[in-house]
Design an enzyme around this catalytic site. Structure first.
Site, PDB file in Angstrom:
ATOM      1  N   ASP A 181      42.181  46.389  44.420  1.00 52.28           N
ATOM      2  CA  ASP A 181      41.147  47.419  44.604  1.00 52.28           C
ATOM      3  C   ASP A 181      41.738  48.676  45.262  1.00 52.28           C
ATOM      4  O   ASP A 181      42.856  48.665  45.788  1.00 52.28           O
ATOM      5  CB  ASP A 181      40.049  46.822  45.504  1.00 52.28           C
ATOM      6  CG  ASP A 181      38.665  47.385  45.210  1.00 52.28           C
ATOM      7  OD1 ASP A 181      38.584  48.470  44.606  1.00 52.28           O
ATOM      8  OD2 ASP A 181      37.676  46.747  45.617  1.00 52.28           O
ATOM      9  N   ASP A 235      31.091  49.418  39.533  1.00 52.60           N
ATOM     10  CA  ASP A 235      30.375  48.621  40.528  1.00 52.60           C
ATOM     11  C   ASP A 235      28.901  48.527  40.173  1.00 52.60           C
ATOM     12  O   ASP A 235      28.138  47.845  40.867  1.00 52.60           O
ATOM     13  CB  ASP A 235      30.530  49.239  41.923  1.00 52.60           C
ATOM     14  CG  ASP A 235      31.771  48.715  42.632  1.00 52.60           C
ATOM     15  OD1 ASP A 235      32.405  47.787  42.099  1.00 52.60           O
ATOM     16  OD2 ASP A 235      32.109  49.238  43.700  1.00 52.60           O
TER      17      ASP A 235
HETATM   18  C1  DGJ Z   1      34.752  47.675  45.366  1.00 50.83           C
HETATM   19  C2  DGJ Z   1      34.810  46.826  44.133  1.00 50.83           C
HETATM   20  O1  DGJ Z   1      34.554  47.583  43.001  1.00 50.83           O
HETATM   21  C3  DGJ Z   1      33.824  45.674  44.282  1.00 50.83           C
HETATM   22  O2  DGJ Z   1      33.779  44.927  43.115  1.00 50.83           O
HETATM   23  C4  DGJ Z   1      34.260  44.850  45.442  1.00 50.83           C
HETATM   24  O3  DGJ Z   1      35.508  44.278  45.178  1.00 50.83           O
HETATM   25  C5  DGJ Z   1      34.307  45.699  46.688  1.00 50.83           C
HETATM   26  N1  DGJ Z   1      35.105  46.871  46.506  1.00 50.83           N
HETATM   27  C6  DGJ Z   1      34.840  44.916  47.853  1.00 50.83           C
HETATM   28  O4  DGJ Z   1      34.986  45.673  48.966  1.00 50.83           O
END
Ligand code: DGJ
Length: 679
Positions: free
Chosen positions: A431, A496
């Site tokens: 991430d 997300d």
């Molecule tokens: C952002 C990601 O896109 C989510 O899927 C998740 O992993 C969160 N970060 C976790 O902090």
């Protein structure tokens, strides 16, 4: 291209394939007399136009030496064929400006890959402000450019701009690919649709700052350039120094926007670097994030893994929240060892349990980040990108590590290597949850460009040591989706936002550039966490199905009926994933609010068709959906799947011209059909 004496070859044509005989032997200069008030040295567009010696339009290079030698003009061009007629390196040299440029062009199927590399041959520093990765011509009737952008939880919004005689430009200065500006676009000519007509596309294989421009030229054509947006000073080249651009991948098709998408999918597939050399069926994923957030309870997670296994899930991904002190998003990034209160015996017991159930184990990490409230930051406050005297600006309470430092790279490598060596971890979700600002190295230089290269280097180093591990690229969902990181990873977390209705549009934008097998798509909870909209499990699953399918909700909250339904969707995905993840994708729009998407072999012998209604029908009767890609003389058997309705037979011509009758549907519903071509 036409060789131009000593200079860079001139662009004659880029478009649908021509037979050899079709190319005139005359020079472009013979075809165009000098117009009034024009230089006697005619300069048509070259593959690498330069500034200051007769070229007035955008150049591929802007550079100077302390305010002098602001102009370049090549005095030598050596043509080096790598593969005859397919891949060439043009070695250009300007003896006065003391620069050498290698322009590489490679044609694979329908993808043209361009890149450039500049070397400072002089004895003083060269300050480069712009180096195009590639320059391609577009025909004079290029009409509309569609680019994509948005924000976190709302990626891939199309933006249509009419091309004109001026300059169209999109820039990204956020340090990573960004949600705001996807590094690619498509261009259509008049009459071009999703299915037919001349369309062009290009994208930059780079995960940082970028620029794309399209400029109307004096001869009626357009030129399209892409490259890295250089922060001041990033282009300083010491004597002998080299600046290499990333690759620009360009394509064109007479089969409209779908033709462009299909060419891009082929090009992306060729860049993917699978652990075993080829893609294995994309495993059904279960991700803990939205169902658990930071609340990790070992027994509860084990129970969720058991339900996941029972439903047919194949990969369990432990998301954020597992490492030392991580109770919320305010602390601990950088401290990459298991939290003692949540995992007193480390990750072993959970991983053992998950694997005992027959699932692979995956782990979330965010290597490039550090929270000021972390052991790492307390020990090494100087490791974060910063500029002395400027505020340290956090985002999601975190700072960005200076990846260009070898001690940072070594620390991250050792932590990740330890995790991967210690445990049978098959997958990392990688991430990156913020944009870059005050991105300065310890000697005060801008580090945007070097940061991307250093991250690539860390990924490469890890992949060399752990070649079997798959990696998912994520940056708050779709903030780092590009062909550069794709060569080092195997999946994107597309957004997300898991609201299925929003996802339909986001995924259609994604699929214009990248293939479905790398498009992470999950069944989320209802109401959706980011929008509060409620959607049926049916709609959520059907929307996620074409991508790399997964589940992201607390499975313990599902009742028996929901579990059975989800299980049947997982079985369905497994039946069809090979068909969904190979061959071609077509996207289209019906009348009165229907959109459709089809996945099939390129010849359209067997096609899986998804027809989705986003908004309520406004007409009394629904309008048939036209499927122009079908073979007209053939007869197709059209079987509605996951419904009691019976199959029909119709000719390709009927389905393409009249259309497939779709009975009325409520909003936020999806129908799936299997089309098989007979005689
Ligand atoms: C952002 C990601 O896109 C989510 O899927 C998740 O992993 C969160 N970060 C976790 O902090």
């Amino acid at each position: 291209m036409e060789l131009d004496g000593q200079g860079a070859p001139l662009w004659r044509y880029w478009g649908p394939l021509l037979g050899k005989a079709a190319v005139p032997r005359r020079s472009i200069r013979e075809e165009r007399p000098t117009p009034s008030f024009s230089l006697d040295l005619d300069q048509p567009l070259s593959v690498f136009p330069t500034f200051g010696v007769g070229w007035f339009e955008q150049s591929a290079l802007l550079a100077h030496r302390q305010g002098r030698r602001f102009e370049q003009f090549f005095t030598q061009c050596d043509v080096e064929w790598v593969v005859a007629g397919r891949s060439v390196r043009l070695r250009l040299r300007d003896a006065l400006a003391e620069v050498a440029v290698i322009v590489s062009l490679k044609l694979d199927d329908d993808a043209l890959t361009l890149s450039s590399e500049l070397t400072n041959l002089g004895e003083t520093e060269l300050d480069v402000q712009w180096l195009a990765a590639g320059v391609v011509p577009l025909p004079g009737d290029a009409d509309v450019v569609r680019s994509y952008g948005g924000r976190h939880i709302s990626e891939f919004h199309p933006q249509d701009d009419r091309l004109h005689r001026g300059l169209w430009r999109r820039e990204n200065r956020r340090g990573l690919t960004s949600h705001d500006n996807f590094p690619g676009a498509v261009v259509t000519t008049p009459g071009c649709t999703a299915h037919e007509g001349l369309a062009y596309g290009a994208q930059l294989a780079w995960s940082g700052n970028h620029v794309q421009t399209i400029e109307g030229l004096n001869d009626g054509r357009f030129q399209w350039q892409m490259g890295v947006w250089l922060a001041p000073g990033e282009g300083f080249l010491a004597p002998g120094g080299t600046l290499a651009s990333p690759e620009m991948v360009a394509t064109c098709s007479m089969r409209g926007l779908n033709g462009v998408a299909q060419n891009f999918h082929k090009a992306a597939r060729a860049r993917l670097n699978w652990p075993t050399g080829s893609m294995r069926p994309r495993p059904v994923s279960f991700n803990t994030w939205e169902g658990n957030y930071f609340d990790h309870w070992l027994d509860d997670l084990k129970a969720q893994a058991e339900i996941a296994a029972e439903l047919g899930v194949e990969r369990f991904v432990l998301d954020d929240g597992w490492f030392q002190g991580r109770q919320n998003d305010r602390s601990s990034l950088g401290d990459w060892w298991p939290d003692k209160s949540k995992y007193p015996d480390g990750l072993g017991p959970l991983i053992g349990h998950v694997r005992g159930l027959g699932l692979e184990f995956g782990l979330w990490v965010e290597p490039e980040m550090v929270n000021p409230d972390s052991d790492l930051s307390r020990a090494h406050p100087d490791w974060a990108l910063q500029i002395p005297g400027r505020p340290l600006i956090t985002a999601r309470n975190q700072l960005v590590l200076d990846m260009t430092r070898s001690d940072v790279g070594d620390y991250l490598f050792s932590r990740l290597d330890h995790l991967l060596t210690e445990h049978p971890i098959a997958y990392l979700k990688w991430d990156h949850n913020r944009d870059l600002t005050t991105a300065g190295t310890s000697d005060g230089r801008a580090a945007y460009l070097a940061q991307v290269s250093a991250t690539y280097a860390l990924l490469d180093r890890l992949r060399t040591k752990h070649p079997g591990v798959e990696i998912e690229a994520c940056a708050g969902g779709g903030g780092r989706i590009d062909l550069g990181i794709l060569a080092r990873t195997h999946r994107f977390w597309t957004s997300d936002c898991i609201d299925a209705r929003s996802r339909v549009e986001i995924q259609r934008g994604f699929l214009q550039f990248l293939p479905p097998e790398v498009m992470g798509a999950h069944v989320g909870a209802s109401p959706a966490h980011t929008t509060s909209r409620m959607q049926s499990l049916n709609f959520r699953a059907a929307t996620a199905l074409p991508g790399h399918f997964g589940v992201e909700l607390n499975l313990r909250g599902l009742d028996q009926e929901e579990c059975a339904e989800l299980k049947s969707w997982i079985e369905f995905y497994k039946t069809w994933r090979d068909r969904l993840h190979s061959g071609a994708v077509w996207m289209g729009e019906g009348t009165d609010g229907l959109v459709w998407q089809a996945h099939g072999d390129v010849e359209a012998h067997e096609v899986l068709l998804f027809v989705t209604r986003l908004d309520p029908q406004t007409l009394r009767h629904s309008v048939p959906v036209r499927l122009p890609m079908l073979d007209h003389p053939s007869v197709y058997r059209v079987e509605p799947l996951r419904s009691g309705a019976s199959a029909i037979e119709a000719s390709g011509a009927w389905l393409a011209s009249h259309g497939l009758a779709v009975s009325p549907m409520q909003a936020e519903k999806c129908r799936i059909y299997l089309l098989r071509r007979g005689a």
